[in-house]
Design an enzyme around this catalytic site. Structure first.
Site, PDB file in Angstrom:
ATOM      1  N   CYS A   1       0.741  -1.336   0.010  1.00 53.80           N
ATOM      2  CA  CYS A   1       0.213   0.072  -0.117  1.00 53.80           C
ATOM      3  C   CYS A   1       0.849   1.227  -0.085  1.00 53.80           C
ATOM      4  O   CYS A   1       1.693   1.505   1.039  1.00 53.80           O
ATOM      5  CB  CYS A   1      -0.933   0.105   1.321  1.00 53.80           C
ATOM      6  SG  CYS A   1      -1.794   1.644   1.485  1.00 53.80           S
TER       7      CYS A   1
ATOM      8  N   VAL B   1      -5.290   0.370   6.057  1.00 52.71           N
ATOM      9  CA  VAL B   1      -3.962   0.524   6.568  1.00 52.71           C
ATOM     10  C   VAL B   1      -3.256   1.746   5.813  1.00 52.71           C
ATOM     11  O   VAL B   1      -3.886   2.260   4.682  1.00 52.71           O
ATOM     12  CB  VAL B   1      -3.047  -0.496   6.142  1.00 52.71           C
ATOM     13  CG1 VAL B   1      -3.080  -1.711   7.026  1.00 52.71           C
ATOM     14  CG2 VAL B   1      -3.079  -1.060   4.793  1.00 52.71           C
TER      15      VAL B   1
ATOM     16  N   TRP C   1      -7.431  -7.253   6.541  1.00 61.88           N
ATOM     17  CA  TRP C   1      -6.083  -7.735   6.509  1.00 61.88           C
ATOM     18  C   TRP C   1      -5.773  -8.758   7.133  1.00 61.88           C
ATOM     19  O   TRP C   1      -6.270  -8.541   8.528  1.00 61.88           O
ATOM     20  CB  TRP C   1      -5.329  -6.097   6.910  1.00 61.88           C
ATOM     21  CG  TRP C   1      -5.393  -4.997   5.504  1.00 61.88           C
ATOM     22  CD1 TRP C   1      -6.195  -4.143   5.518  1.00 61.88           C
ATOM     23  CD2 TRP C   1      -4.477  -5.142   4.313  1.00 61.88           C
ATOM     24  NE1 TRP C   1      -5.906  -3.365   4.476  1.00 61.88           N
ATOM     25  CE2 TRP C   1      -5.041  -4.058   3.664  1.00 61.88           C
ATOM     26  CE3 TRP C   1      -3.754  -5.774   3.746  1.00 61.88           C
ATOM     27  CZ2 TRP C   1      -4.568  -3.359   2.468  1.00 61.88           C
ATOM     28  CZ3 TRP C   1      -3.248  -5.550   2.278  1.00 61.88           C
ATOM     29  CH2 TRP C   1      -3.765  -4.340   1.726  1.00 61.88           C
TER      30      TRP C   1
ATOM     31  N   TYR D   1      -5.535   6.296  -9.020  1.00 64.62           N
ATOM     32  CA  TYR D   1      -6.533   5.468  -8.617  1.00 64.62           C
ATOM     33  C   TYR D   1      -7.958   5.953  -9.459  1.00 64.62           C
ATOM     34  O   TYR D   1      -8.653   4.941  -9.945  1.00 64.62           O
ATOM     35  CB  TYR D   1      -6.860   5.682  -7.179  1.00 64.62           C
ATOM     36  CG  TYR D   1      -6.063   4.583  -6.356  1.00 64.62           C
ATOM     37  CD1 TYR D   1      -6.162   3.480  -6.093  1.00 64.62           C
ATOM     38  CD2 TYR D   1      -4.584   5.305  -5.929  1.00 64.62           C
ATOM     39  CE1 TYR D   1      -5.247   2.770  -5.356  1.00 64.62           C
ATOM     40  CE2 TYR D   1      -3.730   4.552  -5.491  1.00 64.62           C
ATOM     41  CZ  TYR D   1      -4.109   3.071  -4.893  1.00 64.62           C
ATOM     42  OH  TYR D   1      -3.266   2.325  -4.187  1.00 64.62           O
TER      43      TYR D   1
ATOM     44  N   VAL E   1     -11.901  -1.690   6.430  1.00 62.00           N
ATOM     45  CA  VAL E   1     -10.631  -1.713   7.113  1.00 62.00           C
ATOM     46  C   VAL E   1      -9.295  -1.363   6.412  1.00 62.00           C
ATOM     47  O   VAL E   1      -8.924  -2.025   5.506  1.00 62.00           O
ATOM     48  CB  VAL E   1     -10.666  -3.220   7.828  1.00 62.00           C
ATOM     49  CG1 VAL E   1      -9.404  -3.423   8.594  1.00 62.00           C
ATOM     50  CG2 VAL E   1     -12.035  -3.569   8.570  1.00 62.00           C
TER      51      VAL E   1
END
Length: 339
Positions: free
Chosen positions: A50, A118, A83, A181, A116
């Protein structure tokens, strides 16, 4: 980061949008949000795949916060339960004792309907999520955590340059970090072409800036460089093909390619990059874009370690500070993820 972005993203009626982080508490020197900076209290959860999490990985290493802030590395392939800690013995994080990052989210807010994501910072004693504010986490590591920085740590967010850094970072975020993106998850030709044009227009402007100076703002590495690097290092490996940002490759732009190599070869940058995790995540998780889940064999990574020649522009990578020491054995990137 999660399906289609950082876990805080999704689609509006037509266009890709990235939602704001839901849990935006801050860990500060004075503890004003109830979370005081304390060595050993918190755990940073990241995925090396990421770009948003990679900012925190790089900052933590540059600033020498390894003893103060432990780090959990998630499997690059998450499932519908979030994750996973399948890289650890017993498929549980050894500090938090959980199998999925979603468990820390549930302890903070039961039934939280959002993604969820990160990077996330978890309070170890309670097992509760503290923050998933990817835009703020690294700024606070650079400023609020200063008392726990290593001797010789660089100033990644110098006060006298913050206005300029903020301006550059906002432009980089809109057109480059998030722009790839918007191109990759576009739902129509016009939307895609608009996003792609913005990506390369901004890259060309950044190239012009970096032809005159070694770093984006001032003569040292700052937060702005960290944020641009995490997109550039993924550009040819995933964004060029997978997200169709293919007007040209990073390796075809002499200035940006040299700049990216300069940073990659700087301790704290390239030694945190795992190309294996990056490629497997994007090509195997984004099945809406790549339904076969086939991971391409290229590109050739050997160029990342070739001379860049940027020293001629001067600059002091760490300012009055020093480079971080060697990567800790347990945090080294496996050989298959390196050039």
């Amino acid at each position: 980061m999660n399906d289609g972005g950082d876990g805080n993203s999704g689609y509006g009626h037509r266009r890709f949008r990235r939602s704001r982080s839901h849990f935006r508490d801050r860990i500060t020197a004075d503890g004003r949000d109830g979370w005081p900076v304390t060595a050993g209290r918190y755990r940073l959860v990241v995925s090396r795949a990421c770009p948003w999490a990679s900012r925190a990985v790089i900052s933590r290493r540059l600033l020498g916060l390894e003893d103060a802030l432990s780090m959990a590395i998630a499997d690059p392939l998450q499932d519908d339960r979030s994750w996973r800690f399948t890289l650890d013995p017993g498929e549980r994080d050894p500090v938090l004792g959980i199998r999925f990052l979603g468990e820390a989210y549930d302890r903070r807010e039961t039934g939280y309907p959002g993604g969820v994501s990160v990077p996330a910072i978890v309070d170890v004693p309670s097992g509760r999520l503290v923050t998933n504010d990817y835009q703020r986490i690294t700024l606070d590591l650079a400023t609020e955590w200063r008392a726990l920085h290593r001797p010789g740590a660089p100033d990644l967010y110098p006060e006298e340059l913050r206005a300029e850094i903020d301006t550059v970072m906002a432009e980089v975020y809109e057109d480059v970090n998030n722009g790839v993106y918007r191109a990759g998850f576009a739902r129509g030709q016009e939307e895609y072409e608009e996003a792609c044009a913005a990506v390369f227009r901004r890259l060309e402007l950044l190239g012009s800036r970096l032809a005159r100076q070694r770093y984006l703002v001032g003569d040292t590495i700052t937060e702005a460089d960290v944020r641009l690097f995490t997109t550039l290092v993924r550009f040819d490996a995933v964004y060029h093909g997978h997200f169709k940002c293919n007007r040209w490759k990073l390796t075809e732009d002499p200035v940006l390619w040299a700049y990216a190599r300069d940073l990659y070869q700087t301790p704290g940058f390239g030694d945190t990059v795992d190309f294996d995790h990056i490629k497997r995540h994007y090509y195997q998780v984004h099945t809406g874009i790549n339904p076969t889940r086939i991971v391409p064999v290229g590109p050739d990574l050997a160029g990342w370690t070739t001379p860049h020649g940027r020293e001629r522009l001067g600059g002091r990578p760490f300012g009055n500070g020093t480079a971080p020491g060697p990567v800790r054995a347990q945090e080294e990137v496996p050989a298959r993820g390196r050039p």
